[in-house]
Design a protein around this motif. Structure first.
Motif, PDB file in Angstrom:
ATOM      1  N   ARG A  76      -4.257   0.416  13.358  1.00  0.00           N
ATOM      2  CA  ARG A  76      -5.519   0.031  12.723  1.00  0.00           C
ATOM      3  C   ARG A  76      -5.944  -1.376  13.127  1.00  0.00           C
ATOM      4  O   ARG A  76      -5.116  -2.282  13.182  1.00  0.00           O
ATOM      5  CB  ARG A  76      -5.360   0.043  11.198  1.00  0.00           C
ATOM      6  CG  ARG A  76      -5.272   1.445  10.618  1.00  0.00           C
ATOM      7  CD  ARG A  76      -6.588   1.816   9.960  1.00  0.00           C
ATOM      8  NE  ARG A  76      -6.644   3.242   9.642  1.00  0.00           N
ATOM      9  CZ  ARG A  76      -6.431   3.740   8.429  1.00  0.00           C
ATOM     10  NH1 ARG A  76      -6.156   2.945   7.426  1.00  0.00           N
ATOM     11  NH2 ARG A  76      -6.532   5.037   8.211  1.00  0.00           N
TER      12      ARG A  76
ATOM     13  N   ASP B 244      -0.019   3.304   5.520  1.00  0.00           N
ATOM     14  CA  ASP B 244      -1.017   4.308   5.866  1.00  0.00           C
ATOM     15  C   ASP B 244      -0.328   5.548   6.422  1.00  0.00           C
ATOM     16  O   ASP B 244       0.860   5.542   6.702  1.00  0.00           O
ATOM     17  CB  ASP B 244      -2.015   3.756   6.893  1.00  0.00           C
ATOM     18  CG  ASP B 244      -2.948   2.724   6.284  1.00  0.00           C
ATOM     19  OD1 ASP B 244      -3.055   2.675   5.049  1.00  0.00           O
ATOM     20  OD2 ASP B 244      -3.566   1.970   7.056  1.00  0.00           O
TER      21      ASP B 244
ATOM     22  N   HIS C 222       1.172  -2.884   3.331  1.00  0.00           N
ATOM     23  CA  HIS C 222       0.107  -3.873   3.488  1.00  0.00           C
ATOM     24  C   HIS C 222      -0.898  -3.804   2.349  1.00  0.00           C
ATOM     25  O   HIS C 222      -1.083  -2.738   1.735  1.00  0.00           O
ATOM     26  CB  HIS C 222      -0.604  -3.667   4.839  1.00  0.00           C
ATOM     27  CG  HIS C 222      -1.186  -2.305   5.001  1.00  0.00           C
ATOM     28  ND1 HIS C 222      -0.473  -1.224   5.462  1.00  0.00           N
ATOM     29  CD2 HIS C 222      -2.424  -1.827   4.730  1.00  0.00           C
ATOM     30  CE1 HIS C 222      -1.243  -0.161   5.472  1.00  0.00           C
ATOM     31  NE2 HIS C 222      -2.440  -0.490   5.034  1.00  0.00           N
TER      32      HIS C 222
ATOM     33  N   HIS D 205       0.990  -0.648   0.411  1.00  0.00           N
ATOM     34  CA  HIS D 205       1.143   0.764   0.759  1.00  0.00           C
ATOM     35  C   HIS D 205       1.258   0.893   2.276  1.00  0.00           C
ATOM     36  O   HIS D 205       0.919  -0.030   3.008  1.00  0.00           O
ATOM     37  CB  HIS D 205      -0.067   1.563   0.271  1.00  0.00           C
ATOM     38  CG  HIS D 205      -1.324   1.159   0.989  1.00  0.00           C
ATOM     39  ND1 HIS D 205      -2.052   0.050   0.636  1.00  0.00           N
ATOM     40  CD2 HIS D 205      -1.951   1.680   2.070  1.00  0.00           C
ATOM     41  CE1 HIS D 205      -3.075  -0.084   1.467  1.00  0.00           C
ATOM     42  NE2 HIS D 205      -3.037   0.894   2.359  1.00  0.00           N
TER      43      HIS D 205
HETATM   44 FE   LIG Z   1      -4.002   0.826   4.357  1.00  0.00          FE
END
Ligand SMILES: [Fe+2]
Length: 258
Positions: A134, A119, A179, A117
């Motif tokens: 992230r 983010d 990811h 998916h």
């Molecule tokens: Fe994620």
């Protein structure tokens, strides 16, 4: 105008830092308060910083007033239990949005591929400000497990696989990359995930920790990869039919996982 991005992520979109000496710190993550939260696979999360300082995992844009994934409020009951984790999340000096420990139960490579998916960290982010990326700090020693990144969700040729030993530190533009993690187990994986705002502070941190833009990608048996592709399409089709039978139009995965 455009977003302020990190020079170090320009080339590949991800960077691997030197390993941190995880063995020197206590296993603070085991004492935290966890809540069920839907993500890639069977997961629970222990938030350290949230929209308003509550034990809450929801995106900041799902609150009133909504905001982007910046200015997370530290949760005092959790901070007390995990001073090292908080110190490490704050170490870059970059703005912190959501900060939490993820607990991921063991899964298969095919599960991970299905769980891929993107983010949504930059929803409501203002042009001209820093792009949110992230950081993943692996807390448990999951050397045989892999963080899987794909530029194209359905194309295994775009796949990067990064090993997750204790102390590994990876920073990714998770809105760009599909990811998920393949956690071999048998124990769950714990990882500190922090939303950081790109800018000179984050760049300096990456540089000081020898950020590697071209880390080696782990090789896998091509048959395993091919089988997982078939399974991916089979599961998507199965899910589409279930939704169709209920009269629901399937949401894109980016809306499902954060
Ligand atoms: Fe994620």
């Amino acid at each position: 105008m455009s977003f302020i991005t990190s020079q170090a992520l320009e080339a590949t979109g991800y960077v691997v830092l030197d390993d941190y000496d995880q063995s020197a710190d206590p296993a603070e993550w085991l004492g935290l308060e966890y809540v069920g939260w839907r993500s890639s696979g069977i997961t629970r999360f222990a938030p350290l910083a949230s929209y308003a300082g509550d034990i809450d995992c929801n995106g900041f844009w799902n609150h009133t007033p909504p905001r982007t994934d910046k200015d997370g409020v530290w949760i005092s009951s959790q901070v007390e239990k995990a001073p090292n984790l908080v110190r490490r999340a704050q170490e870059p000096g970059a703005n912190v949005g959501r900060c939490r420990v993820i607990e991921l139960q063991p899964n298969t490579y095919a599960d991970a591929i299905y769980n891929l998916h993107q983010d949504d960290n930059n929803r409501l982010n203002e042009d001209g400000t820093g792009w949110v990326v992230r950081g993943w700090f692996n807390l448990t020693d999951d050397s045989d497990s892999l963080l899987i990144l794909r530029e194209d969700r359905f194309d295994p040729a775009t796949e990067i696989r990064l090993a997750l030993p204790a102390g590994s530190r990876i920073i990714v533009d998770t809105q760009r990359f599909w990811h998920a993690v393949w956690q071999q187990g048998p124990e769950p994986r714990y990882s500190l995930i922090t939303s950081w705002t790109s800018g000179p502070e984050l760049d300096a941190y990456i540089s000081a920790n020898n950020g590697e833009q071209h880390p080696p990608s782990v090789e896998l048996d091509p048959q395993l990869v091919a089988d997982a592709q078939l399974e991916l399409h089979r599961r998507i089709e199965e899910r589409r039919r279930i939704f169709e039978a209920q009269g629901i139009v399937m949401e894109p995965p980016a809306e499902l996982y954060n």
